[in-house]
Design a protein around this motif. Sequence first.
Motif, PDB file in Angstrom:
ATOM      1  N   UNK A  85       0.819  -1.209   0.000  1.00 19.95           N
ATOM      2  CA  UNK A  85       0.000   0.000   0.000  1.00 19.95           C
ATOM      3  C   UNK A  85       0.855   1.262   0.000  1.00 19.95           C
ATOM      4  N   UNK A  86       2.044   1.194   0.596  1.00 23.34           N
ATOM      5  CA  UNK A  86       2.918   2.354   0.738  1.00 23.34           C
ATOM      6  C   UNK A  86       4.332   1.995   0.330  1.00 23.34           C
ATOM      7  N   UNK A  87       4.895   2.785  -0.584  1.00 22.50           N
ATOM      8  CA  UNK A  87       6.270   2.584  -1.032  1.00 22.50           C
ATOM      9  C   UNK A  87       7.003   3.914  -0.961  1.00 22.50           C
ATOM     10  N   UNK A  88       8.069   3.965  -0.168  1.00 24.29           N
ATOM     11  CA  UNK A  88       8.860   5.180  -0.008  1.00 24.29           C
ATOM     12  C   UNK A  88      10.304   4.894  -0.404  1.00 24.29           C
ATOM     13  N   UNK A  89      10.689   5.430  -1.569  1.00 26.44           N
ATOM     14  CA  UNK A  89      12.052   5.300  -2.074  1.00 26.44           C
ATOM     15  C   UNK A  89      12.696   6.673  -2.246  1.00 26.44           C
ATOM     16  N   UNK A  90      12.181   7.667  -1.545  1.00 28.17           N
ATOM     17  CA  UNK A  90      12.655   9.047  -1.689  1.00 28.17           C
ATOM     18  C   UNK A  90      14.114   9.192  -1.267  1.00 28.17           C
ATOM     19  N   UNK A  91      14.774  10.153  -1.891  1.00 29.19           N
ATOM     20  CA  UNK A  91      16.129  10.564  -1.516  1.00 29.19           C
ATOM     21  C   UNK A  91      17.156   9.445  -1.578  1.00 29.19           C
ATOM     22  N   UNK A  92      17.219   8.809  -2.723  1.00 27.43           N
ATOM     23  CA  UNK A  92      18.274   7.855  -3.039  1.00 27.43           C
ATOM     24  C   UNK A  92      18.974   8.388  -4.289  1.00 27.43           C
ATOM     25  N   UNK A  93      19.555   7.528  -5.072  1.00 28.12           N
ATOM     26  CA  UNK A  93      20.180   7.942  -6.330  1.00 28.12           C
ATOM     27  C   UNK A  93      19.678   7.037  -7.447  1.00 28.12           C
ATOM     28  N   UNK A 114       8.844   9.097  -4.489  1.00 33.05           N
ATOM     29  CA  UNK A 114      10.042   8.921  -5.309  1.00 33.05           C
ATOM     30  C   UNK A 114      10.854  10.212  -5.412  1.00 33.05           C
ATOM     31  N   UNK A 115      10.466  11.265  -4.684  1.00 30.61           N
ATOM     32  CA  UNK A 115      11.175  12.537  -4.781  1.00 30.61           C
ATOM     33  C   UNK A 115      12.612  12.382  -4.287  1.00 30.61           C
ATOM     34  N   UNK A 116      13.473  13.284  -4.746  1.00 35.09           N
ATOM     35  CA  UNK A 116      14.877  13.201  -4.355  1.00 35.09           C
ATOM     36  C   UNK A 116      15.666  12.208  -5.180  1.00 35.09           C
ATOM     37  N   UNK A 117      15.090  11.761  -6.280  1.00 27.86           N
ATOM     38  CA  UNK A 117      15.757  10.897  -7.260  1.00 27.86           C
ATOM     39  C   UNK A 117      15.656  11.596  -8.614  1.00 27.86           C
ATOM     40  N   UNK A 118      16.441  12.668  -8.823  1.00 25.46           N
ATOM     41  CA  UNK A 118      16.252  13.526 -10.000  1.00 25.46           C
ATOM     42  C   UNK A 118      16.545  12.856 -11.338  1.00 25.46           C
ATOM     43  N   UNK A 119      17.141  11.674 -11.325  1.00 25.33           N
ATOM     44  CA  UNK A 119      17.453  10.989 -12.580  1.00 25.33           C
ATOM     45  C   UNK A 119      16.395   9.976 -12.990  1.00 25.33           C
ATOM     46  N   UNK A 120      15.276   9.931 -12.268  1.00 29.72           N
ATOM     47  CA  UNK A 120      14.148   9.098 -12.690  1.00 29.72           C
ATOM     48  C   UNK A 120      13.417   9.805 -13.821  1.00 29.72           C
ATOM     49  N   UNK A 133      -3.389   7.499  -4.269  1.00 27.30           N
ATOM     50  CA  UNK A 133      -3.989   8.756  -3.823  1.00 27.30           C
ATOM     51  C   UNK A 133      -2.946   9.783  -3.408  1.00 27.30           C
ATOM     52  N   UNK A 134      -1.707   9.367  -3.162  1.00 25.65           N
ATOM     53  CA  UNK A 134      -0.644  10.298  -2.809  1.00 25.65           C
ATOM     54  C   UNK A 134       0.613   9.904  -3.572  1.00 25.65           C
ATOM     55  N   UNK A 135       1.154  10.853  -4.308  1.00 24.34           N
ATOM     56  CA  UNK A 135       2.393  10.615  -5.045  1.00 24.34           C
ATOM     57  C   UNK A 135       3.304  11.815  -4.895  1.00 24.34           C
ATOM     58  N   UNK A 136       4.575  11.530  -4.717  1.00 21.48           N
ATOM     59  CA  UNK A 136       5.579  12.573  -4.532  1.00 21.48           C
ATOM     60  C   UNK A 136       6.764  12.211  -5.427  1.00 21.48           C
ATOM     61  N   UNK A 137       7.101  13.115  -6.363  1.00 16.99           N
ATOM     62  CA  UNK A 137       8.150  12.826  -7.334  1.00 16.99           C
ATOM     63  C   UNK A 137       8.725  14.145  -7.836  1.00 16.99           C
ATOM     64  N   UNK A 138       9.907  14.116  -8.408  1.00 18.09           N
ATOM     65  CA  UNK A 138      10.492  15.291  -9.049  1.00 18.09           C
ATOM     66  C   UNK A 138       9.951  15.345 -10.466  1.00 18.09           C
TER      67      UNK A 138
END
Length: 156
Positions: A85-93, A114-120, A133-138
């Motif tokens: 239900x929840x996947x947090x992979x923010x701020x990796x490379x 997925x934010x903090x992964x500017x090369x996605x 219902x909630x997404x966070x990405x660059x």
Amino acid sequence: CLLTRVRSLVLSGNTQLQLPYCISELPSLEQLDLKRNGYSGRLPDAYHSMTSLKQLSLADNDFTGSLVELFPEPSNGRVVFPSLTTLDLANNDLSGEIPENALRRLRDLVSLKLSGNPNLTGSLNEACKGSLTYAEVDCTNVSCRCCQSGTNCPSS
């Protein structure tokens, strides 16, 4: 990993902790939090088969590579992360194309960070049509109509 009845494992902020691969053998595990541990290298490929896992956080580490490694094509009709239900992979490379087909198969996924992964790169627009219902990405390199926060997103 003899603790077969463990449902929640929060090991965040333990910079000296080695990545425990036997975690994938815990049949009742619903929450796995390994954020802020200084892990590096490729994403672990053993966790996708955990049928009871609902929440996975690998945020704030130094994982590299592609999300495809975490979401292999299903084999023998087995769904990857069937309960997530929840996947947090923010701020990796992390880098490369977001595997939107794999994310669409996560029928219960409601939160994705997925934010903090500017090369996605890629799109989350199809995933936005499902349970997400909630997404966070660059959003500089990723198209996302439903993203609530992140860099250059329409809703942030």
